[in-house]
Write a protein that holds these residues in place. Structure first.
Motif, PDB file in Angstrom:
ATOM      1  N   SER A   4       3.933  10.381  -6.904  1.00 42.75           N
ATOM      2  CA  SER A   4       4.895  10.758  -7.945  1.00 42.75           C
ATOM      3  C   SER A   4       4.195  11.001  -9.281  1.00 42.75           C
ATOM      4  CB  SER A   4       5.969   9.677  -8.083  1.00 42.75           C
ATOM      5  OG  SER A   4       5.460   8.589  -8.815  1.00 42.75           O
ATOM      6  N   LEU A   5       2.978  10.490  -9.419  1.00 42.55           N
ATOM      7  CA  LEU A   5       2.196  10.779 -10.634  1.00 42.55           C
ATOM      8  C   LEU A   5       1.396  12.074 -10.489  1.00 42.55           C
ATOM      9  CD1 LEU A   5       0.800   7.230 -11.568  1.00 42.55           C
ATOM     10  CD2 LEU A   5       2.469   8.564 -12.862  1.00 42.55           C
ATOM     11  N   GLY A   6       1.519  12.721  -9.320  1.00 43.81           N
ATOM     12  CA  GLY A   6       0.867  14.012  -9.149  1.00 43.81           C
ATOM     13  C   GLY A   6      -0.417  13.978  -8.337  1.00 43.81           C
ATOM     14  N   TYR A   7      -0.802  12.809  -7.825  1.00 37.99           N
ATOM     15  CA  TYR A   7      -2.019  12.747  -7.013  1.00 37.99           C
ATOM     16  C   TYR A   7      -1.674  13.065  -5.563  1.00 37.99           C
ATOM     17  CZ  TYR A   7      -3.869  10.450 -11.123  1.00 37.99           C
ATOM     18  OH  TYR A   7      -4.247  10.171 -12.404  1.00 37.99           O
ATOM     19  N   GLU A   8      -1.685  14.353  -5.246  1.00 35.51           N
ATOM     20  CA  GLU A   8      -1.260  14.812  -3.922  1.00 35.51           C
ATOM     21  C   GLU A   8      -2.371  14.671  -2.880  1.00 35.51           C
ATOM     22  OE1 GLU A   8       1.711  15.744  -3.082  1.00 35.51           O
ATOM     23  OE2 GLU A   8       2.665  15.843  -5.057  1.00 35.51           O
ATOM     24  N   ASP A   9      -3.606  14.460  -3.339  1.00 33.85           N
ATOM     25  CA  ASP A   9      -4.743  14.399  -2.410  1.00 33.85           C
ATOM     26  C   ASP A   9      -4.907  13.045  -1.745  1.00 33.85           C
ATOM     27  OD1 ASP A   9      -5.271  16.924  -3.248  1.00 33.85           O
ATOM     28  OD2 ASP A   9      -6.862  16.359  -4.649  1.00 33.85           O
ATOM     29  N   VAL A  10      -4.057  12.092  -2.104  1.00 31.91           N
ATOM     30  CA  VAL A  10      -4.215  10.754  -1.528  1.00 31.91           C
ATOM     31  C   VAL A  10      -3.671  10.751  -0.106  1.00 31.91           C
ATOM     32  CG1 VAL A  10      -3.580   8.331  -1.724  1.00 31.91           C
ATOM     33  CG2 VAL A  10      -4.088   9.649  -3.780  1.00 31.91           C
ATOM     34  N   GLU A  11      -4.524  10.355   0.832  1.00 31.99           N
ATOM     35  CA  GLU A  11      -4.156  10.381   2.251  1.00 31.99           C
ATOM     36  C   GLU A  11      -3.537   9.048   2.672  1.00 31.99           C
ATOM     37  OE1 GLU A  11      -4.684  13.008   4.260  1.00 31.99           O
ATOM     38  OE2 GLU A  11      -3.960  12.002   6.073  1.00 31.99           O
ATOM     39  N   ASP A  12      -4.095   7.957   2.139  1.00 37.93           N
ATOM     40  CA  ASP A  12      -3.604   6.636   2.541  1.00 37.93           C
ATOM     41  C   ASP A  12      -4.029   5.591   1.511  1.00 37.93           C
ATOM     42  OD1 ASP A  12      -2.300   4.826   4.173  1.00 37.93           O
ATOM     43  OD2 ASP A  12      -4.095   4.353   5.335  1.00 37.93           O
ATOM     44  N   VAL A  13      -3.222   4.553   1.371  1.00 37.25           N
ATOM     45  CA  VAL A  13      -3.572   3.435   0.494  1.00 37.25           C
ATOM     46  C   VAL A  13      -3.344   2.137   1.262  1.00 37.25           C
ATOM     47  CG1 VAL A  13      -3.108   2.254  -1.691  1.00 37.25           C
ATOM     48  CG2 VAL A  13      -2.841   4.728  -1.556  1.00 37.25           C
ATOM     49  N   ARG A  14      -4.325   1.268   1.253  1.00 33.08           N
ATOM     50  CA  ARG A  14      -4.171  -0.054   1.869  1.00 33.08           C
ATOM     51  C   ARG A  14      -4.528  -1.096   0.819  1.00 33.08           C
ATOM     52  NH1 ARG A  14      -1.918  -0.275   6.926  1.00 33.08           N
ATOM     53  NH2 ARG A  14      -3.243  -1.986   7.623  1.00 33.08           N
ATOM     54  N   GLU A  43     -14.462  10.591  -7.863  1.00 33.09           N
ATOM     55  CA  GLU A  43     -14.637   9.406  -8.699  1.00 33.09           C
ATOM     56  C   GLU A  43     -13.794   9.502  -9.967  1.00 33.09           C
ATOM     57  OE1 GLU A  43     -18.719   8.194  -9.144  1.00 33.09           O
ATOM     58  OE2 GLU A  43     -18.154   6.721 -10.666  1.00 33.09           O
ATOM     59  N   THR A  44     -13.790  10.685 -10.566  1.00 28.75           N
ATOM     60  CA  THR A  44     -12.982  10.883 -11.773  1.00 28.75           C
ATOM     61  C   THR A  44     -11.510  10.609 -11.477  1.00 28.75           C
ATOM     62  OG1 THR A  44     -14.537  12.600 -12.397  1.00 28.75           O
ATOM     63  CG2 THR A  44     -12.479  12.519 -13.615  1.00 28.75           C
ATOM     64  N   LYS A  45     -11.026  11.152 -10.334  1.00 31.14           N
ATOM     65  CA  LYS A  45      -9.618  10.950  -9.975  1.00 31.14           C
ATOM     66  C   LYS A  45      -9.295   9.482  -9.757  1.00 31.14           C
ATOM     67  CE  LYS A  45      -8.036  15.223  -7.953  1.00 31.14           C
ATOM     68  NZ  LYS A  45      -7.933  16.000  -6.725  1.00 31.14           N
ATOM     69  N   ILE A  46     -10.194   8.790  -9.036  1.00 31.72           N
ATOM     70  CA  ILE A  46      -9.962   7.370  -8.744  1.00 31.72           C
ATOM     71  C   ILE A  46      -9.897   6.568 -10.050  1.00 31.72           C
ATOM     72  CG2 ILE A  46     -10.994   5.298  -7.717  1.00 31.72           C
ATOM     73  CD1 ILE A  46      -9.778   7.064  -5.618  1.00 31.72           C
ATOM     74  N   LYS A  47     -10.815   6.870 -10.965  1.00 31.23           N
ATOM     75  CA  LYS A  47     -10.807   6.136 -12.241  1.00 31.23           C
ATOM     76  C   LYS A  47      -9.536   6.408 -13.031  1.00 31.23           C
ATOM     77  CE  LYS A  47     -15.640   5.085 -12.737  1.00 31.23           C
ATOM     78  NZ  LYS A  47     -16.948   5.378 -13.325  1.00 31.23           N
ATOM     79  N   GLU A  48      -9.063   7.641 -12.938  1.00 31.72           N
ATOM     80  CA  GLU A  48      -7.798   8.005 -13.577  1.00 31.72           C
ATOM     81  C   GLU A  48      -6.636   7.209 -12.982  1.00 31.72           C
ATOM     82  OE1 GLU A  48      -7.989  12.610 -14.224  1.00 31.72           O
ATOM     83  OE2 GLU A  48      -5.955  12.018 -13.580  1.00 31.72           O
ATOM     84  N   MET A  49      -6.620   7.140 -11.634  1.00 26.89           N
ATOM     85  CA  MET A  49      -5.549   6.382 -10.960  1.00 26.89           C
ATOM     86  C   MET A  49      -5.581   4.928 -11.404  1.00 26.89           C
ATOM     87  SD  MET A  49      -5.850   7.687  -7.023  1.00 26.89           S
ATOM     88  CE  MET A  49      -6.186   9.418  -6.689  1.00 26.89           C
ATOM     89  N   GLY A 100       0.833  -1.208   0.000  1.00 21.02           N
ATOM     90  CA  GLY A 100       0.000   0.000   0.000  1.00 21.02           C
ATOM     91  C   GLY A 100       0.863   1.251   0.000  1.00 21.02           C
ATOM     92  N   ASN A 101       1.933   1.230   0.799  1.00 19.06           N
ATOM     93  CA  ASN A 101       2.832   2.390   0.845  1.00 19.06           C
ATOM     94  C   ASN A 101       3.493   2.639  -0.509  1.00 19.06           C
ATOM     95  OD1 ASN A 101       2.215   2.731   3.505  1.00 19.06           O
ATOM     96  ND2 ASN A 101       4.111   1.816   4.287  1.00 19.06           N
ATOM     97  N   ALA A 102       3.872   1.554  -1.180  1.00 19.37           N
ATOM     98  CA  ALA A 102       4.508   1.685  -2.491  1.00 19.37           C
ATOM     99  C   ALA A 102       3.545   2.321  -3.493  1.00 19.37           C
ATOM    100  CB  ALA A 102       4.976   0.322  -2.986  1.00 19.37           C
ATOM    101  N   VAL A 103       2.288   1.852  -3.462  1.00 15.27           N
ATOM    102  CA  VAL A 103       1.287   2.416  -4.378  1.00 15.27           C
ATOM    103  C   VAL A 103       1.035   3.885  -4.041  1.00 15.27           C
ATOM    104  CG1 VAL A 103      -1.137   2.315  -5.056  1.00 15.27           C
ATOM    105  CG2 VAL A 103       0.193   0.207  -4.918  1.00 15.27           C
TER     106      VAL A 103
END
Lengths: 84, 84
Positions: free
Chosen positions: A28-38, B56-62, A19-22
């Protein structure tokens, strides 16, 4: 016939390196709004039989015997009856 | 804040070796009633923001940029609003 949808995830207290790697990759792809990934596993099991209670017991047995490591993982089961 | 629950599975036409391995392992443990096993990935993304449409748009993009290989995989997204 039943379809069991099993979702296996790490317990909250367990670090999730995948999850941390993702998370880092998304940043690094510019998605700064991501708070956490599991990350977790998704398992679909088609099971013959027509007793929902029995099917659920079997699925839970399979989880504790093979699919899930109870020390670090937790799981949820969703059971639906499907046409043969 | 939104929580996106993404389920990534192989397309029906694609062989699933991990699922087959689990199927065989379950059979060898005595679970003869198992008809089929398919494995997939479960991804939970916590995303800051308050616009469901935008999230939703962002998630689909990811998904199409990083998480999913559209040649062999398909995915489903469930988006829920969560308390910060």
């Amino acid at each position: 016939m039943f379809k069991a949808i099993i979702t296996i995830t790490f317990k909250k207290s367990i670090l999730d390196p995948q999850g941390n790697a993702v998370h880092k990759a998304l940043k690094s792809l510019g998605y700064e709004d991501v708070e956490d990934v599991r990350m977790g596993k998704h398992v679909e099991i088609l099971l013959r039989g027509d007793e929902p209670q029995e099917a659920e017991t079997k699925i839970k047995e399979m989880c504790s015997n093979l699919l899930v490591n109870p020390v670090i993982e937790e799981y949820q089961v969703e059971l639906v009856e499907v046409e043969v």
